[in-house]
Write a protein that holds these residues in place. Structure first.
Motif, PDB file in Angstrom:
ATOM      1  N   THR A  23       0.794  -1.231   0.000  1.00 27.73           N
ATOM      2  CA  THR A  23       0.000   0.000   0.000  1.00 27.73           C
ATOM      3  C   THR A  23       0.831   1.287   0.000  1.00 27.73           C
ATOM      4  OG1 THR A  23      -0.173  -0.118   2.411  1.00 27.73           O
ATOM      5  CG2 THR A  23      -1.949  -1.131   1.159  1.00 27.73           C
ATOM      6  N   GLY A  24       2.116   1.187   0.353  1.00 25.15           N
ATOM      7  CA  GLY A  24       2.991   2.368   0.314  1.00 25.15           C
ATOM      8  C   GLY A  24       2.763   3.335   1.456  1.00 25.15           C
ATOM      9  N   THR A  25       2.023   2.923   2.479  1.00 29.58           N
ATOM     10  CA  THR A  25       1.702   3.816   3.593  1.00 29.58           C
ATOM     11  C   THR A  25       2.705   3.651   4.738  1.00 29.58           C
ATOM     12  OG1 THR A  25       0.218   2.096   4.414  1.00 29.58           O
ATOM     13  CG2 THR A  25      -0.784   3.887   3.154  1.00 29.58           C
ATOM     14  N   ILE A  26       2.781   4.720   5.571  1.00 30.94           N
ATOM     15  CA  ILE A  26       3.637   4.645   6.754  1.00 30.94           C
ATOM     16  C   ILE A  26       2.811   4.972   7.999  1.00 30.94           C
ATOM     17  CG2 ILE A  26       5.917   5.148   5.784  1.00 30.94           C
ATOM     18  CD1 ILE A  26       5.380   8.100   6.310  1.00 30.94           C
ATOM     19  N   CYS A  27       3.333   4.558   9.133  1.00 32.90           N
ATOM     20  CA  CYS A  27       2.715   4.948  10.409  1.00 32.90           C
ATOM     21  C   CYS A  27       3.615   5.981  11.070  1.00 32.90           C
ATOM     22  CB  CYS A  27       2.559   3.739  11.325  1.00 32.90           C
ATOM     23  SG  CYS A  27       1.337   2.574  10.719  1.00 32.90           S
ATOM     24  N   LYS A  28       3.019   6.763  11.989  1.00 32.51           N
ATOM     25  CA  LYS A  28       3.797   7.804  12.682  1.00 32.51           C
ATOM     26  C   LYS A  28       4.845   7.161  13.589  1.00 32.51           C
ATOM     27  CE  LYS A  28       0.496  11.571  12.851  1.00 32.51           C
ATOM     28  NZ  LYS A  28      -0.904  11.319  13.216  1.00 32.51           N
ATOM     29  N   HIS A  29       5.999   7.822  13.688  1.00 30.53           N
ATOM     30  CA  HIS A  29       7.119   7.238  14.425  1.00 30.53           C
ATOM     31  C   HIS A  29       6.760   6.952  15.890  1.00 30.53           C
ATOM     32  CE1 HIS A  29      11.333   6.172  14.780  1.00 30.53           C
ATOM     33  NE2 HIS A  29      11.331   6.792  15.941  1.00 30.53           N
ATOM     34  N   ASP A  30       6.119   7.914  16.555  1.00 31.98           N
ATOM     35  CA  ASP A  30       5.829   7.687  17.987  1.00 31.98           C
ATOM     36  C   ASP A  30       4.820   6.555  18.176  1.00 31.98           C
ATOM     37  OD1 ASP A  30       3.950   9.322  16.823  1.00 31.98           O
ATOM     38  OD2 ASP A  30       3.558  10.511  18.602  1.00 31.98           O
ATOM     39  N   GLU A  31       3.916   6.399  17.211  1.00 33.99           N
ATOM     40  CA  GLU A  31       2.958   5.275  17.299  1.00 33.99           C
ATOM     41  C   GLU A  31       3.670   3.937  17.091  1.00 33.99           C
ATOM     42  OE1 GLU A  31      -0.747   8.005  15.738  1.00 33.99           O
ATOM     43  OE2 GLU A  31      -0.162   6.290  14.519  1.00 33.99           O
ATOM     44  N   LEU A  32       4.663   3.956  16.204  1.00 35.25           N
ATOM     45  CA  LEU A  32       5.444   2.729  15.973  1.00 35.25           C
ATOM     46  C   LEU A  32       6.244   2.355  17.213  1.00 35.25           C
ATOM     47  CD1 LEU A  32       6.716   3.501  12.370  1.00 35.25           C
ATOM     48  CD2 LEU A  32       5.176   1.643  13.000  1.00 35.25           C
ATOM     49  N   VAL A  33       6.830   3.372  17.835  1.00 39.12           N
ATOM     50  CA  VAL A  33       7.639   3.118  19.042  1.00 39.12           C
ATOM     51  C   VAL A  33       6.763   2.484  20.124  1.00 39.12           C
ATOM     52  CG1 VAL A  33       8.947   4.228  20.905  1.00 39.12           C
ATOM     53  CG2 VAL A  33       9.336   4.910  18.526  1.00 39.12           C
ATOM     54  N   HIS A  34       5.575   3.048  20.310  1.00 44.37           N
ATOM     55  CA  HIS A  34       4.645   2.505  21.315  1.00 44.37           C
ATOM     56  C   HIS A  34       4.271   1.060  20.953  1.00 44.37           C
ATOM     57  CE1 HIS A  34       1.292   2.192  24.088  1.00 44.37           C
ATOM     58  NE2 HIS A  34       0.535   1.792  23.068  1.00 44.37           N
ATOM     59  N   PHE A  35       3.968   0.853  19.680  1.00 43.94           N
ATOM     60  CA  PHE A  35       3.578  -0.489  19.204  1.00 43.94           C
ATOM     61  C   PHE A  35       4.680  -1.506  19.507  1.00 43.94           C
ATOM     62  CE2 PHE A  35       3.959  -3.610  15.769  1.00 43.94           C
ATOM     63  CZ  PHE A  35       2.723  -4.224  15.839  1.00 43.94           C
ATOM     64  N   ILE A  36       5.907  -1.126  19.219  1.00 41.43           N
ATOM     65  CA  ILE A  36       7.015  -2.069  19.418  1.00 41.43           C
ATOM     66  C   ILE A  36       7.236  -2.342  20.899  1.00 41.43           C
ATOM     67  CG2 ILE A  36       9.545  -2.270  19.203  1.00 41.43           C
ATOM     68  CD1 ILE A  36       8.968  -0.955  16.369  1.00 41.43           C
ATOM     69  N   GLN A  37       7.130  -1.282  21.695  1.00 38.19           N
ATOM     70  CA  GLN A  37       7.272  -1.481  23.152  1.00 38.19           C
ATOM     71  C   GLN A  37       6.253  -2.497  23.656  1.00 38.19           C
ATOM     72  OE1 GLN A  37       6.973   2.547  24.387  1.00 38.19           O
ATOM     73  NE2 GLN A  37       9.189   2.836  24.513  1.00 38.19           N
ATOM     74  N   GLU A  38       5.009  -2.362  23.200  1.00 37.13           N
ATOM     75  CA  GLU A  38       3.943  -3.243  23.704  1.00 37.13           C
ATOM     76  C   GLU A  38       4.051  -4.644  23.120  1.00 37.13           C
ATOM     77  OE1 GLU A  38       1.909  -2.470  26.218  1.00 37.13           O
ATOM     78  OE2 GLU A  38       3.172  -0.672  26.236  1.00 37.13           O
ATOM     79  N   ALA A  39       4.208  -4.722  21.793  1.00 39.17           N
ATOM     80  CA  ALA A  39       4.220  -6.047  21.128  1.00 39.17           C
ATOM     81  C   ALA A  39       5.400  -6.883  21.598  1.00 39.17           C
ATOM     82  CB  ALA A  39       4.254  -5.860  19.612  1.00 39.17           C
ATOM     83  N   SER A  40       6.545  -6.225  21.837  1.00 38.63           N
ATOM     84  CA  SER A  40       7.749  -6.988  22.171  1.00 38.63           C
ATOM     85  C   SER A  40       7.725  -7.492  23.622  1.00 38.63           C
ATOM     86  CB  SER A  40       8.999  -6.144  21.914  1.00 38.63           C
ATOM     87  OG  SER A  40       8.969  -5.010  22.746  1.00 38.63           O
ATOM     88  N   LYS A  41       6.722  -7.074  24.395  1.00 41.24           N
ATOM     89  CA  LYS A  41       6.569  -7.681  25.734  1.00 41.24           C
ATOM     90  C   LYS A  41       6.043  -9.107  25.585  1.00 41.24           C
ATOM     91  CE  LYS A  41       5.510  -3.334  28.074  1.00 41.24           C
ATOM     92  NZ  LYS A  41       4.396  -2.445  28.395  1.00 41.24           N
ATOM     93  N   LYS A  42       5.422  -9.382  24.402  1.00 45.60           N
ATOM     94  CA  LYS A  42       4.716 -10.657  24.246  1.00 45.60           C
ATOM     95  C   LYS A  42       5.311 -11.571  23.180  1.00 45.60           C
ATOM     96  CE  LYS A  42       0.561  -8.273  25.629  1.00 45.60           C
ATOM     97  NZ  LYS A  42      -0.530  -7.468  25.140  1.00 45.60           N
ATOM     98  N   ALA A  43       6.059 -10.995  22.218  1.00 47.23           N
ATOM     99  CA  ALA A  43       6.515 -11.810  21.081  1.00 47.23           C
ATOM    100  C   ALA A  43       7.730 -11.141  20.424  1.00 47.23           C
ATOM    101  CB  ALA A  43       5.386 -11.917  20.056  1.00 47.23           C
ATOM    102  N   TRP A  44       8.373 -11.885  19.510  1.00 51.07           N
ATOM    103  CA  TRP A  44       9.379 -11.251  18.658  1.00 51.07           C
ATOM    104  C   TRP A  44       8.682 -10.238  17.768  1.00 51.07           C
ATOM    105  CZ3 TRP A  44      14.346 -11.963  19.538  1.00 51.07           C
ATOM    106  CH2 TRP A  44      14.776 -13.152  20.157  1.00 51.07           C
ATOM    107  N   VAL A  45       9.326  -9.108  17.529  1.00 51.46           N
ATOM    108  CA  VAL A  45       8.765  -8.135  16.581  1.00 51.46           C
ATOM    109  C   VAL A  45       9.747  -7.988  15.420  1.00 51.46           C
ATOM    110  CG1 VAL A  45       7.925  -5.789  16.243  1.00 51.46           C
ATOM    111  CG2 VAL A  45       7.575  -6.919  18.437  1.00 51.46           C
ATOM    112  N   LEU A  46       9.246  -8.264  14.241  1.00 54.79           N
ATOM    113  CA  LEU A  46      10.061  -8.203  13.023  1.00 54.79           C
ATOM    114  C   LEU A  46       9.568  -7.020  12.197  1.00 54.79           C
ATOM    115  CD1 LEU A  46      12.017  -9.322  10.887  1.00 54.79           C
ATOM    116  CD2 LEU A  46      10.297 -11.033  10.294  1.00 54.79           C
ATOM    117  N   VAL A  47      10.403  -5.987  12.095  1.00 53.53           N
ATOM    118  CA  VAL A  47      10.016  -4.791  11.326  1.00 53.53           C
ATOM    119  C   VAL A  47      10.779  -4.810  10.005  1.00 53.53           C
ATOM    120  CG1 VAL A  47       9.973  -2.275  11.263  1.00 53.53           C
ATOM    121  CG2 VAL A  47       9.538  -3.457  13.405  1.00 53.53           C
TER     122      VAL A  47
END
Ligand code: PLP
Length: 347
Positions: free
Chosen positions: A153-177
């Protein structure tokens, strides 16, 4: 076994000298002039393993990303990094989370390693739906994949939203960006998080803005402890990269003029194409990459037959609802040919 999609099969069917290749998001201008010289030189040393070249490349990659070499692992394209992370995540069975649609040419491997896919639809404006992805994580989820910018789709997410997402997701699983297309944006990479976060792996490639798709060079950025775990999943140190390809990647990092030129030419050709497509009533999603996602709902003709007739290789329909498809941004003259092909007034 989950079925593996094969871009190769399609290319074999559609070869030809004058074929306009707007399918695989390759760089139409590459390899860079400096990479071509380096490749030629290293053909002659290909009888040797040439171990010295790989640390040199790792060093250059680390410096470019403000990291130290311990944070980098080489692979044959970023696909090898996606594979290694899959192998690591699949040491424990369960599920994995990814958007729909997103880049899919690796996830069958993870399914075949025994993990169940959980697909999360994009938002209405075709972005990764970060809150929904977090909600989709199950107690047995081993990996979350995020492609930013997202393909197709060529879309991006905002940096601070990505940072929050990674902080939360990585408490539970590997995060592959997957940052395959980050070089086409002015966005900040998430690489600054890897020193603190041991569950984060970032995949990068030389296949796109560096124009080395066929040379197969990519790398992971992760915490040194994570790099060590990934390297245990990789039999050949530094991945399946040939000496010729490693030399090309090293030279490409030095050829900043080429990267800048590709960036600018891509922006020009992309703006031109979106403008022209919208004049033809083909709505496009604003793109941060070297491809464009568009809807064929208003297009009265058979778009794919038009491409075929003009020897243009595009993609397929990604989302039946809304008839969404994707086209790579080629040179301006290739994009003019695309517009001519789909403009019935021109036919
Ligand atoms: N990730 C994304 C998002 C891609 O679009 C691609 C190729 O198109 C890849 C990874 C794989 O690229 P490579 O293995 O050539 O680095």
């Amino acid at each position: 076994f989950a079925e593996k999609p094969s871009p190769y099969a399609f290319h074999k069917l559609s070869s030809g000298e004058n074929l306009i290749r707007l399918r695989s998001n390759e760089n139409p201008y590459g390899p860079s002039p400096m990479a071509r010289v380096a490749m030629n030189e290293h053909v002659n040393t290909s009888n040797r393993y040439n171990w010295d070249l790989y640390p040199e490349l790792i060093d250059a990659i680390a410096r470019k990303n403000n990291l130290t070499p311990g944070y980098i692992l080489l692979g044959a394209g970023s696909t090898e990094v996606l594979d290694l992370t899959s192998r690591l995540a699949a040491l424990n069975k369960g599920s994995f989370v990814m958007s729909l649609p997103t880049y899919p040419f690796w996830s069958a491997t993870l399914e075949n390693l025994g993990l169940k896919k959980i697909s999360v639809p994009l938002t209405a404006d075709k972005k990764n739906d970060l809150p929904a992805m977090l909600n989709a994580i199950q107690p047995d989820t081993q990996l979350v994949y995020l492609c930013n910018p997202n393909n197709p789709t060529g879309t991006i997410c905002k940096h601070d939203e990505l940072v929050h997402f990674i902080q939360e997701a990585s408490k539970k699983a590997w995060v592959l960006v997957d940052e395959a297309y980050i070089d086409f944006t002015s966005e900040q990479s998430l690489s600054h998080l890897v020193s603190e976060n041991k569950k984060l792996v970032i995949a990068r490639t030389f296949s796109k803005i560096y124009g080395l798709a066929g040379a197969r060079v990519g790398y992971a950025m992760a915490n040194p402890d994570t790099i060590e775990l990934l390297s245990r999943m990789q039999s050949w140190p530094n991945g399946g990269i040939s000496v010729v390809s490693a030399a090309a990647a090293l030279a490409s990092l030095k050829d900043e003029a080429f990267v800048k030129q590709t960036y600018t030419l891509n922006q020009e050709a992309r703006s031109f194409t979106i403008e022209q497509m919208e004049l033809l009533h083909i709505p496009c999603i604003p793109s941060h990459t070297n491809f464009i996602y568009f809807s064929l709902v208003n297009h009265q003709q058979d778009f794919f037959a038009q491409l075929k007739q003009h020897n243009i290789l595009g993609t397929d329909i990604y989302e039946k609802q809304g008839k969404w498809s994707r086209i790579t941004v080629g040179t301006i003259s290739e994009m003019q040919k695309l517009i001519n092909a789909i403009d019935t007034a021109h036919a």
